[in-house]
Design an enzyme around this catalytic site. Structure first.
Site, PDB file in Angstrom:
ATOM      1  N   LYS A  79     -31.462 -23.259  28.221  1.00 24.42           N
ATOM      2  CA  LYS A  79     -30.373 -22.284  28.317  1.00 24.42           C
ATOM      3  C   LYS A  79     -30.873 -20.986  28.966  1.00 24.42           C
ATOM      4  O   LYS A  79     -32.088 -20.756  29.044  1.00 24.42           O
ATOM      5  CB  LYS A  79     -29.819 -22.014  26.918  1.00 24.42           C
ATOM      6  N   ARG A 132     -24.054 -18.798  11.915  1.00 24.67           N
ATOM      7  CA  ARG A 132     -23.728 -18.492  13.298  1.00 24.67           C
ATOM      8  C   ARG A 132     -22.735 -19.570  13.715  1.00 24.67           C
ATOM      9  O   ARG A 132     -21.597 -19.531  13.271  1.00 24.67           O
ATOM     10  CB  ARG A 132     -25.004 -18.449  14.152  1.00 24.67           C
ATOM     11  N   TYR A 159     -40.678  11.577  34.179  1.00 24.39           N
ATOM     12  CA  TYR A 159     -39.481  12.111  33.517  1.00 24.39           C
ATOM     13  C   TYR A 159     -39.826  12.733  32.170  1.00 24.39           C
ATOM     14  O   TYR A 159     -40.608  12.158  31.385  1.00 24.39           O
ATOM     15  CB  TYR A 159     -38.477  10.996  33.247  1.00 24.39           C
ATOM     16  N   MET A 209     -36.352   3.077  36.288  1.00 23.84           N
ATOM     17  CA  MET A 209     -35.569   1.903  36.675  1.00 23.84           C
ATOM     18  C   MET A 209     -36.337   0.949  37.587  1.00 23.84           C
ATOM     19  O   MET A 209     -36.326  -0.259  37.398  1.00 23.84           O
ATOM     20  CB  MET A 209     -34.265   2.346  37.351  1.00 23.84           C
TER      21      MET A 209
HETATM   22  C1  LIG Z   1     -32.289 -21.610  21.561  1.00 23.15           C
HETATM   23  C2  LIG Z   1     -32.131 -22.751  20.639  1.00 23.15           C
HETATM   24  C3  LIG Z   1     -33.201 -23.641  20.420  1.00 23.15           C
HETATM   25  C4  LIG Z   1     -34.590 -23.401  20.954  1.00 23.15           C
HETATM   26  O1  LIG Z   1     -35.208 -22.424  20.152  1.00 23.15           O
HETATM   27  P1  LIG Z   1     -36.711 -21.933  20.383  1.00 23.15           P
HETATM   28  O2  LIG Z   1     -36.941 -20.991  19.257  1.00 23.15           O
HETATM   29  O3  LIG Z   1     -36.728 -21.255  21.702  1.00 23.15           O
HETATM   30  O4  LIG Z   1     -37.583 -23.125  20.353  1.00 23.15           O
HETATM   31  C5  LIG Z   1     -32.946 -24.764  19.643  1.00 23.15           C
HETATM   32  N1  LIG Z   1     -31.733 -24.983  19.096  1.00 23.15           N
HETATM   33  C6  LIG Z   1     -30.701 -24.134  19.258  1.00 23.15           C
HETATM   34  C7  LIG Z   1     -29.390 -24.422  18.623  1.00 23.15           C
HETATM   35  C8  LIG Z   1     -30.865 -22.982  20.024  1.00 23.15           C
HETATM   36  O5  LIG Z   1     -29.837 -22.126  20.171  1.00 23.15           O
END
Ligand SMILES: *Cc1c(COP(=O)(O)O)cnc(C)c1O
Length: 387
Positions: free
Chosen positions: A46, A143, A265, A324
């Site tokens: 992802k 979640r 800055y 930036m």
């Molecule tokens: C992102 C995610 C993972 C992978 O998690 P890591 O901690 O990066 O190994 C696995 N399962 C779900 C549902 C996730 O959202």
């Protein structure tokens, strides 16, 4: 630009560059597969493969044998499909009305994670017929996921349509990175009930950290993400993974500055000695987070010392505030003439671990990687491919 200006030239000339070591990536994924024992191992890609590029990363992991992938959105799944032709691609955010086409055309499997999605999915099945899905069940994370009771009722529901054919039931750990936390065992017990209720359907619980919790947590399919990319799955123990990503920025200019003068800055740093500074072409727009400044960042936890770069065998501290597009490093301690404008400073890689850079910014490696921005010239390297 002429045709002879090839990718290597672009990389050599880039102000900011990212090298992705595909061999290290594949080795890390195989390590996760090995630690997963009898369970099959998927690849979580992802957010553009944690910022490293879903096309190249997806293809490398597919060629290494991954046949189950997880993405967050259907668009990510559609992109991945070109590089993972016969793999199973699960979409973690599920499906919504109007998305049927992108799912069917790219053969994506929605992860159904709420009552609304389940209701919609049943209507899709009655319109279009059999199609696989996955079910996410909430075991305490709060979640995504069907509530436990609803999932167990669904498993026992003899009236559910025969076309409803989940191929995977999954849940997600809240505290996998904290092995001593009793939440892990609570979620394990809850998920055992779920997987027993959906007997005959594959079950999946463990992300990277969950894999380290041991075989009880592995079920049929594991879901490593961060560890594959070389990041820390479990803070506080030595990270056994190989670094995968190296970010480097070019020194645009070096300068001598007298003791007593200030830098950048807000005059956030005052020099206590005659100093030599290197100004490099990376800033917070490139994911080089402002929290790594040497000082002058009031929102940062006060106990954080600021970040470091690495050049010519030396760690060099950030001087003043990160801006930036530019960051200043203090190179006073390096021998004269060792570095000059045009050289590259490693922002993170095998010398400055991404998780150490993240810690200096008050965050985690996941956020550092997925914040890389659009300006890096990327290069993918692999010994195996160069034959
Ligand atoms: C992102 C995610 C993972 C992978 O998690 P890591 O901690 O990066 O190994 C696995 N399962 C779900 C549902 C996730 O959202």
């Amino acid at each position: 630009m002429t045709d002879s200006f090839d990718d290597n030239d672009a990389f050599a000339a880039a102000g900011l560059r990212l090298t992705v070591d595909l061999d290290a990536l594949v080795e890390n994924w195989r390590d996760m597969a090995h630690r997963s024992g009898r369970a099959r191992t998927s690849a979580v890609v992802k957010a553009d493969a944690y910022g490293l590029g879903i096309e190249d990363v997806g293809e490398a992991l597919y060629l290494a044998g991954a046949r189950d992938f997880f993405v967050a959105t259907a668009d990510e799944g559609a992109t991945l499909r070109l590089y993972a032709p016969d793999a199973r691609i699960f979409v973690l955010s599920g499906i919504w009305p109007g998305m049927e086409r992108v799912f069917f055309e790219n053969d994506l499997v929605p992860v159904i994670a709420s009552e609304e999605q389940l209701t919609f999915w049943m209507s899709v099945l009655s319109d279009y017929g059999d199609y696989p899905c996955a079910l996410q069940v909430d075991t305490g994370f709060n979640r995504l996921g069907l509530p436990m009771e609803d999932a167990l009722a669904l498993a026992d529901d003899v009236s559910r349509p025969a076309s409803f054919a989940p191929v995977l039931v999954m849940s997600h750990l809240a505290c996998g990175d904290d092995p001593a936390n009793p939440m892990n065992r609570q979620q394990l017990e809850a998920f055992r009930k779920v997987s027993a209720a959906f007997e005959g359907i594959e079950a999946s619980l463990a992300n990277s950290a969950g894999i380290f919790l041991g075989p009880e947590y592995h079920f049929d399919l594991t879901r490593p993400g961060i560890a594959t990319y070389g990041g820390e799955a479990v803070p506080g123990i030595a990270n056994p993974m190989r670094p995968v990503a190296t970010a480097e920025a070019r020194i645009i200019q070096t300068r001598f500055v007298k003791a007593g003068e200030t830098v950048g800055y807000g005059r956030a740093m005052q020099l206590t000695r005659d100093s030599r500074l290197a100004i490099v072409s990376a800033g917070y727009a490139d994911g080089y987070m402002r929290g790594q400044s040497s000082g002058g960042v009031p929102l940062r936890q006060t106990d954080l010392p600021g970040g470091h770069g690495f050049i010519a065998g030396h760690r060099v501290p950030v001087a003043g505030r990160i801006t930036m597009d530019l960051t200043i490093f203090d190179i006073t301690d390096l021998p004269d003439n060792l570095v000059r404008a045009g050289d590259y400073v490693e922002l993170f890689g095998s010398n400055i671990l991404v998780d150490d850079a993240a810690r200096a910014a008050g965050t985690i490696g996941y956020e550092m990687l997925t914040s890389l921005g659009l300006r890096h010239e990327r290069r993918y390297v692999s010994e195996e491919a160069e034959e």
